[in-house]
Design a protein around this motif. Structure first.
Motif, PDB file in Angstrom:
ATOM      1  N   LEU A 196       4.198  13.054   7.902  1.00  0.00           N
ATOM      2  CA  LEU A 196       3.910  11.892   8.757  1.00  0.00           C
ATOM      3  C   LEU A 196       5.166  11.176   9.234  1.00  0.00           C
ATOM      4  N   LEU A 197       6.134  11.930   9.701  1.00  0.00           N
ATOM      5  CA  LEU A 197       7.383  11.302  10.131  1.00  0.00           C
ATOM      6  C   LEU A 197       7.428  11.023  11.628  1.00  0.00           C
ATOM      7  N   GLU A 198       6.658  11.738  12.384  1.00  0.00           N
ATOM      8  CA  GLU A 198       6.702  11.589  13.852  1.00  0.00           C
ATOM      9  C   GLU A 198       6.052  10.276  14.345  1.00  0.00           C
ATOM     10  N   ARG A 199       6.296   9.982  15.604  1.00  0.00           N
ATOM     11  CA  ARG A 199       5.743   8.769  16.231  1.00  0.00           C
ATOM     12  C   ARG A 199       4.217   8.900  16.341  1.00  0.00           C
ATOM     13  N   GLY A 200       3.526   7.823  16.089  1.00  0.00           N
ATOM     14  CA  GLY A 200       2.068   7.823  16.243  1.00  0.00           C
ATOM     15  C   GLY A 200       1.317   8.067  14.951  1.00  0.00           C
ATOM     16  N   ALA A 201       2.044   8.458  13.890  1.00  0.00           N
ATOM     17  CA  ALA A 201       1.382   8.712  12.611  1.00  0.00           C
ATOM     18  C   ALA A 201       1.062   7.387  11.918  1.00  0.00           C
ATOM     19  N   ILE A 237      -5.457   7.479   3.301  1.00  0.00           N
ATOM     20  CA  ILE A 237      -5.615   8.514   4.334  1.00  0.00           C
ATOM     21  C   ILE A 237      -4.413   8.478   5.271  1.00  0.00           C
ATOM     22  N   GLY A 238      -3.862   9.628   5.542  1.00  0.00           N
ATOM     23  CA  GLY A 238      -2.753   9.722   6.489  1.00  0.00           C
ATOM     24  C   GLY A 238      -3.203  10.543   7.689  1.00  0.00           C
ATOM     25  N   ARG A 239      -2.814  10.095   8.880  1.00  0.00           N
ATOM     26  CA  ARG A 239      -3.159  10.848  10.095  1.00  0.00           C
ATOM     27  C   ARG A 239      -1.887  11.026  10.923  1.00  0.00           C
ATOM     28  N   CYS A 240      -1.623  12.246  11.345  1.00  0.00           N
ATOM     29  CA  CYS A 240      -0.409  12.485  12.128  1.00  0.00           C
ATOM     30  C   CYS A 240      -0.650  12.132  13.601  1.00  0.00           C
ATOM     31  N   GLY A 241       0.432  11.993  14.344  1.00  0.00           N
ATOM     32  CA  GLY A 241       0.338  11.605  15.747  1.00  0.00           C
ATOM     33  C   GLY A 241      -0.479  12.584  16.571  1.00  0.00           C
ATOM     34  N   GLY A 242      -0.328  13.868  16.281  1.00  0.00           N
ATOM     35  CA  GLY A 242      -1.055  14.897  17.029  1.00  0.00           C
ATOM     36  C   GLY A 242      -2.552  14.808  16.829  1.00  0.00           C
ATOM     37  N   ASN A 251       3.077   3.126  18.788  1.00  0.00           N
ATOM     38  CA  ASN A 251       4.526   3.149  18.570  1.00  0.00           C
ATOM     39  C   ASN A 251       4.922   2.675  17.178  1.00  0.00           C
ATOM     40  N   ILE A 252       4.257   1.619  16.704  1.00  0.00           N
ATOM     41  CA  ILE A 252       4.657   1.089  15.393  1.00  0.00           C
ATOM     42  C   ILE A 252       3.868   1.723  14.243  1.00  0.00           C
ATOM     43  N   GLY A 253       2.889   2.573  14.581  1.00  0.00           N
ATOM     44  CA  GLY A 253       2.160   3.332  13.554  1.00  0.00           C
ATOM     45  C   GLY A 253       1.230   2.513  12.682  1.00  0.00           C
ATOM     46  N   ILE A 254       0.421   1.675  13.321  1.00  0.00           N
ATOM     47  CA  ILE A 254      -0.565   0.916  12.535  1.00  0.00           C
ATOM     48  C   ILE A 254      -1.973   1.425  12.875  1.00  0.00           C
ATOM     49  N   MET A 265       0.838  -1.202   0.000  1.00  0.00           N
ATOM     50  CA  MET A 265       0.000   0.000   0.000  1.00  0.00           C
ATOM     51  C   MET A 265       0.877   1.257   0.000  1.00  0.00           C
ATOM     52  N   LYS A 266       0.495   2.227  -0.822  1.00  0.00           N
ATOM     53  CA  LYS A 266       1.244   3.482  -0.903  1.00  0.00           C
ATOM     54  C   LYS A 266       1.088   4.252   0.414  1.00  0.00           C
ATOM     55  N   LYS A 267       2.157   4.923   0.849  1.00  0.00           N
ATOM     56  CA  LYS A 267       2.074   5.672   2.104  1.00  0.00           C
ATOM     57  C   LYS A 267       1.681   7.117   1.835  1.00  0.00           C
ATOM     58  N   ALA A 268       0.851   7.654   2.704  1.00  0.00           N
ATOM     59  CA  ALA A 268       0.473   9.061   2.570  1.00  0.00           C
ATOM     60  C   ALA A 268       1.642   9.918   3.038  1.00  0.00           C
ATOM     61  N   GLU A 269       1.776  11.089   2.459  1.00  0.00           N
ATOM     62  CA  GLU A 269       2.891  11.973   2.838  1.00  0.00           C
ATOM     63  C   GLU A 269       2.490  12.986   3.897  1.00  0.00           C
ATOM     64  N   LYS A 270       1.206  13.382   3.842  1.00  0.00           N
ATOM     65  CA  LYS A 270       0.750  14.424   4.771  1.00  0.00           C
ATOM     66  C   LYS A 270      -0.509  13.994   5.508  1.00  0.00           C
ATOM     67  N   CYS A 271      -0.710  14.618   6.674  1.00  0.00           N
ATOM     68  CA  CYS A 271      -1.913  14.353   7.466  1.00  0.00           C
ATOM     69  C   CYS A 271      -3.105  14.956   6.726  1.00  0.00           C
ATOM     70  N   ILE A 272      -4.171  14.183   6.641  1.00  0.00           N
ATOM     71  CA  ILE A 272      -5.354  14.623   5.891  1.00  0.00           C
ATOM     72  C   ILE A 272      -6.077  15.798   6.587  1.00  0.00           C
TER      73      ILE A 272
END
Lengths: 54, 208
Positions: free
Chosen positions: A14-19, A31-36, B141-144, A1-8
């Motif tokens: 989407l480089l931080e932990r939790g994304a 759909i990409g969602r950032c940790g925040g 942590n693993i982002g799933i 699956m292709k990875k999203a680059e930005k939070c929707i």
């Protein structure tokens, strides 16, 4: 699956932990969602089908 | 007359009749309410108990089934620390081929590669985000992506798809997982009609 680059929701990278990246539950849009936004449970809306989550 | 027609239409839209949800206690929430779940609440009873909107529960099950069906079943992990959720997830694993983790979630299962039972799922399904907090932290942590059954007292922190339901009741959990199993199999094309799915809700119920 292709990875999203930005939070929707906020447009942050989407480089931080939790994304995470996933396919929209109702269509195939990525759909990409950032940790925040995930931590604060900010709603996301699929740009293709209008699905509102979480 | 119009009211009756409307009721029938609503029932046909749902996976099971509204009465089935009611008798299983899927709509029964708790006396606490979080702001994350307020959109899924139908009303407050006189005794202070929050009632969940079963229409949204139904919708949540459909969306979760579509979501889970997109992944390879051995790459999906279902977790339940709660005792009443353990048999339903066992059955879910049996019918769909998903990985399950019942009972205590040993820290490091998802994050420590040196752990004996290290496992890297692509998506995780939680029975109760409060009880399964360790699994939620490790998924973060693993982002799933995370799908969770949420009651009125749960927060939706790090959850990507909510199924609003009573996640404490024995019969409620059995019904939710039975419906989820059926819908996943249908989405995967393994069954074409309800009759082909022979398992009963009672099979999913945990013993008292």
């Amino acid at each position: 699956m292709k990875k999203a680059e930005k939070c929707i929701t906020c447009g942050k990278g989407l480089l931080e932990r939790g994304a995470t990246t996933f396919q929209c539950p109702t269509c195939d849009e990525i759909i990409g969602r950032c940790g925040g936004c995930r931590e604060q449970s900010v709603d996301y809306i699929c740009p293709k089908c209008g699905f509102k989550g979480p | 007359m119009a009211e009756e027609k409307g009721k029938k239409e609503r029932e046909t839209d749902m996976l099971v009749p509204e009465e089935t949800y009611m008798t299983s206690g899927v709509h029964i929430g708790t006396r606490q309410k979080t702001s994350d779940i307020k959109d899924f609440i139908y009303k407050v009873r006189n005794d202070g108990l929050y009632i969940i909107d079963v229409k949204k529960t139904d919708e949540g099950i459909r969306n979760a089934a579509k979501f889970l069906a997109k992944y390879d079943p051995p790459k999906v992990l279902a977790v339940s620390v709660r005792q009443y959720g353990q048999k339903p997830i066992k059955k879910l694993g049996e019918y769909t081929g998903m990985q399950i983790l019942e009972g205590r979630f040993r820290p490091g299962i998802l994050t420590n590669p040196n752990s004996k039972d290290f496992f890297e799922p692509e998506i995780i399904l939680l029975t109760d985000p409060l009880a399964d907090i360790q699994a939620l932290h490790e998924a973060e942590n693993i982002g799933i992506p995370v799908i969770a059954l949420c009651d009125t007292n749960n927060e939706t922190r790090y959850i990507d798809l909510v199924i609003p339901t009573n996640n404490k009741g024995r019969r409620a959990l059995a019904l939710i997982y039975w419906l989820l199993t059926k819908e996943i199999l249908r989405e995967q094309g393994k069954i074409k009609s309800d009759e082909e799915f022979t398992a009963k809700v009672e099979d999913f119920e945990a013993e008292i």
